[in-house]
Scaffold this active site. Structure first.
Site, short mmCIF file in Angstrom:
data_model
loop_
_atom_site.label_atom_id
_atom_site.label_comp_id
_atom_site.label_asym_id
_atom_site.label_seq_id
_atom_site.Cartn_x
_atom_site.Cartn_y
_atom_site.Cartn_z
N HIS A 258 0.85 -1.20 0.00
CA HIS A 258 0.00 0.00 0.00
C HIS A 258 0.88 1.24 0.00
CE1 HIS A 258 -3.09 2.87 1.08
NE2 HIS A 258 -3.95 1.97 0.68
N ASP B 174 -7.99 -5.05 -0.34
CA ASP B 174 -8.50 -5.87 -1.45
C ASP B 174 -8.16 -7.35 -1.32
OD1 ASP B 174 -9.75 -3.83 -2.94
OD2 ASP B 174 -7.79 -3.08 -3.54
N1 CMC Z 1 4.11 -7.50 -4.85
C1 CMC Z 1 5.47 -7.52 -4.99
N2 CMC Z 1 6.25 -6.46 -4.77
C2 CMC Z 1 5.66 -5.32 -4.40
C3 CMC Z 1 4.25 -5.22 -4.25
C4 CMC Z 1 3.48 -6.38 -4.48
N3 CMC Z 1 2.17 -6.33 -4.35
N4 CMC Z 1 3.94 -3.96 -3.89
C5 CMC Z 1 5.10 -3.29 -3.83
N5 CMC Z 1 6.15 -4.11 -4.13
C6 CMC Z 1 7.58 -3.77 -4.10
C7 CMC Z 1 7.96 -2.94 -5.30
O1 CMC Z 1 8.34 -3.72 -6.39
C8 CMC Z 1 9.09 -2.14 -4.71
O2 CMC Z 1 10.23 -2.95 -4.66
P1 CMC Z 1 11.72 -2.30 -4.86
O3 CMC Z 1 11.88 -1.36 -3.73
O4 CMC Z 1 12.63 -3.46 -4.85
O5 CMC Z 1 11.68 -1.60 -6.20
C9 CMC Z 1 8.65 -1.88 -3.27
O6 CMC Z 1 7.80 -2.96 -2.95
C10 CMC Z 1 7.91 -0.57 -3.06
O7 CMC Z 1 6.91 -0.51 -4.04
P2 CMC Z 1 6.29 0.83 -4.63
O8 CMC Z 1 5.81 0.56 -6.02
O9 CMC Z 1 7.25 1.95 -4.45
O10 CMC Z 1 5.09 1.00 -3.66
P3 CMC Z 1 3.92 1.97 -3.86
O11 CMC Z 1 3.63 2.44 -2.51
O12 CMC Z 1 4.19 3.01 -4.87
O13 CMC Z 1 2.77 1.05 -4.47
C11 CMC Z 1 0.85 -0.30 -4.63
C12 CMC Z 1 1.62 0.75 -3.81
C13 CMC Z 1 -0.45 -0.55 -3.92
C14 CMC Z 1 0.57 0.29 -6.04
C15 CMC Z 1 1.70 -1.59 -4.75
O14 CMC Z 1 1.98 -2.09 -3.47
C16 CMC Z 1 1.02 -2.63 -5.62
O15 CMC Z 1 1.19 -2.62 -6.83
N6 CMC Z 1 0.26 -3.57 -4.98
C17 CMC Z 1 -0.52 -4.55 -5.73
C18 CMC Z 1 -1.83 -3.92 -6.25
C19 CMC Z 1 -2.81 -3.69 -5.12
O16 CMC Z 1 -3.04 -4.55 -4.28
N7 CMC Z 1 -3.46 -2.52 -5.14
C20 CMC Z 1 -4.49 -2.16 -4.13
C21 CMC Z 1 -4.01 -1.11 -3.20
S1 CMC Z 1 -5.04 -0.85 -1.76
C22 CMC Z 1 -6.63 -0.45 -2.31
C23 CMC Z 1 -6.77 0.66 -3.30
O17 CMC Z 1 -5.92 1.49 -3.53
O18 CMC Z 1 -7.85 0.71 -3.87
#
Ligand code: CMC
Length: 431
Positions: free
Chosen positions: A306, A363
């Site tokens: 998240h 989710d």
């Molecule tokens: N699976 C694997 N790796 C992950 C995931 C995941 N679900 N989420 C983040 N990471 C890794 C990412 O690759 C990165 O690694 P590194 O530092 O080595 O490059 C690190 O964790 C930080 O990720 P980020 O992209 O900087 O994190 P963010 O805060 O920008 O992204 C997110 C948040 C929700 C988009 C992401 O965690 C994600 O894609 N999750 C899966 C999709 C999901 O479940 N979305 C629903 C979010 S909650 C409800 C809503 O918003 O409606």
């Protein structure tokens, strides 16, 4: 909001003082609205991940400690003691309703639950396999043709807000019925908001639906969990479109489209699709965890991680508990729930997820709960939308009520070519 402190910024030969705003929960924000005039520069923050785009009184999220509050009330208390409608009122009006106010609000919801008969034709125009989010976004935009578009100053705003909350539920159920090739079921005034939705979804002239209080209770809780979450992608879309003074329906429609994305609300559909894939792939959970960790693969574990929570999402914690409650009372099971629990266990004990503070988000378990109620996978994000609506309405109202509200206009740091001489078409070379 008055600034009581100043921050100093030194850039090149200029030193400027910037006001510091402190929120009621101690959040500190440097006000850079005059930075361009003062220092001739802008700030860079990709995805606005560390930028406050507004001052809001609606929702407080503490991502480090896993706290979520609507209008000051803890999500755990609201889920335990309120109906979705009560929380919707709280969001839109800023206070919990009295019994009389709640009754009036419920009456509005009932009075405005039907959709114009002419709108029924629209459903027939969509291909049978249309995604319900596409239908919902289009139908919500088209509501502005049937019902007057308004501003927050309109004395009928209360009615319009209720109308939208009620009609989106009806549109969602109708689009499901149409996708099944079944006649639609009209809303009933004698049923509560959630019972009414379930009845419109699952009742048919040949097979009346048995409304089970335990299912209604869980649906209420789920919708409350979805109500608002601060300035996320879809809410920002609603505020952004509203900032151009677009009407409420157009702004909400933009929110629906944003929520549809798999990184946002569309993740609940992606979770179920992944769990099904794992089940059909000899239940090889580790393979999917490894794939999510592999930097050469674009796959991420849906329902994990998240942008704000670096701790267990409090909504996911509640949903996890609700799975026991619902499956216990229905006396059923779901192999996808077992896979989800095992997957969570593996991920939470894996260094990759521990180091990055990746926990299940809202989710991760919601899809499993909705599945147990009979909601199909492609309707999961629609359920999120029904729940999120009061939050969007409250945010739209708050943003357009501010007298000093400005149209959203982020800057960019241009990094393209500097001035080029024009090349006539016959002298251009293939790139
Ligand atoms: N699976 C694997 N790796 C992950 C995931 C995941 N679900 N989420 C983040 N990471 C890794 C990412 O690759 C990165 O690694 P590194 O530092 O080595 O490059 C690190 O964790 C930080 O990720 P980020 O992209 O900087 O994190 P963010 O805060 O920008 O992204 C997110 C948040 C929700 C988009 C992401 O965690 C994600 O894609 N999750 C899966 C999709 C999901 O479940 N979305 C629903 C979010 S909650 C409800 C809503 O918003 O409606």
């Amino acid at each position: 909001m008055q600034a009581t402190e100043k921050a100093q910024l030194k850039i090149r030969d200029k030193e400027v003082e910037l006001p510091v705003l402190v929120g009621t929960e101690g959040q500190v924000g440097i006000d850079i609205t005059k930075l361009k005039q003062q220092a001739g520069c802008t700030t860079y923050d990709i995805g606005f991940a560390n930028t406050a785009s507004c001052i809001s009184n609606i929702t407080y999220v503490d991502g480090i400690n896993g706290v979520l509050r609507y209008r000051g009330f803890n999500i755990e208390d609201l889920v335990e003691h309120c109906s979705f409608i009560e929380v919707a009122y709280l969001l839109v009006h800023g206070v919990l309703p009295t019994a009389a106010e709640l009754k009036k609000f419920s009456r509005y919801l009932n009075q405005h639950s039907m959709i114009h008969e002419n709108m029924h034709h629209f459903f027939n125009g969509f291909p049978a396999d249309s995604h319900p989010m596409a239908i919902l976004a289009s139908m919500v935009t088209s509501l502005s043709s049937f019902y007057p578009s308004l501003t927050h100053k309109d004395p009928t705003f209360d009615i319009t807000g209720a109308r939208l909350i009620s009609k989106v539920r009806t549109i969602a159920a109708f689009s499901f019925k149409k996708s099944q090739g079944e006649p639609v079921v009209y809303p009933r005034h004698d049923l509560s908001f959630c019972a009414n939705f379930l009845n419109m979804m699952f009742s048919s002239p040949v097979n009346p639906y048995e409304i089970r209080p335990e299912v209604v209770r869980i649906l209420n809780k789920l919708l409350i969990l979805h109500v608002d979450h601060g300035q996320n992608c879809s809410t920002t879309a609603v505020r952004l479109i509203g900032s151009a003074r677009a009407n409420l329906y157009a702004s909400i429609s933009a929110g629906i489209c944003a929520l549809w994305g798999p990184l946002h609300g569309g993740a609940n559909q992606a979770v179920i699709e992944m769990l099904k894939r794992i089940k059909n792939d000899q239940r090889n959970i580790k393979k999917y965890v490894d794939m999510a960790k592999d930097k050469n693969s674009p796959f991420r574990l849906p329902g994990f991680g998240h942008a704000v929570y670096k701790n267990y999402d409090p909504r996911a914690r509640i949903c996890r508990k609700m799975c026991d409650e619902l499956f216990g009372s229905l006396q059923t099971s779901d192999p996808l729930l077992d896979i989800a629990r095992e997957l969570e266990h593996i991920a939470l004990n894996d260094d990759y997820f521990i180091e990055r503070h990746l926990y299940p988000n809202v989710d991760f378990y919601t899809g499993i709960l909705y599945r147990a109620m009979g909601i199909p996978t492609n309707m999961l994000t629609v359920m999120f939308t029904i729940g999120r609506l009061p939050g969007w309405i409250a945010q739209w109202k708050e943003s357009t009520e501010e007298e000093s509200a400005k149209i959203f206009r982020p800057r960019q740091i241009y990094n393209g070519p500097t001035r080029l001489d024009f090349i006539p078409i016959d002298q251009r070379k293939k790139a």
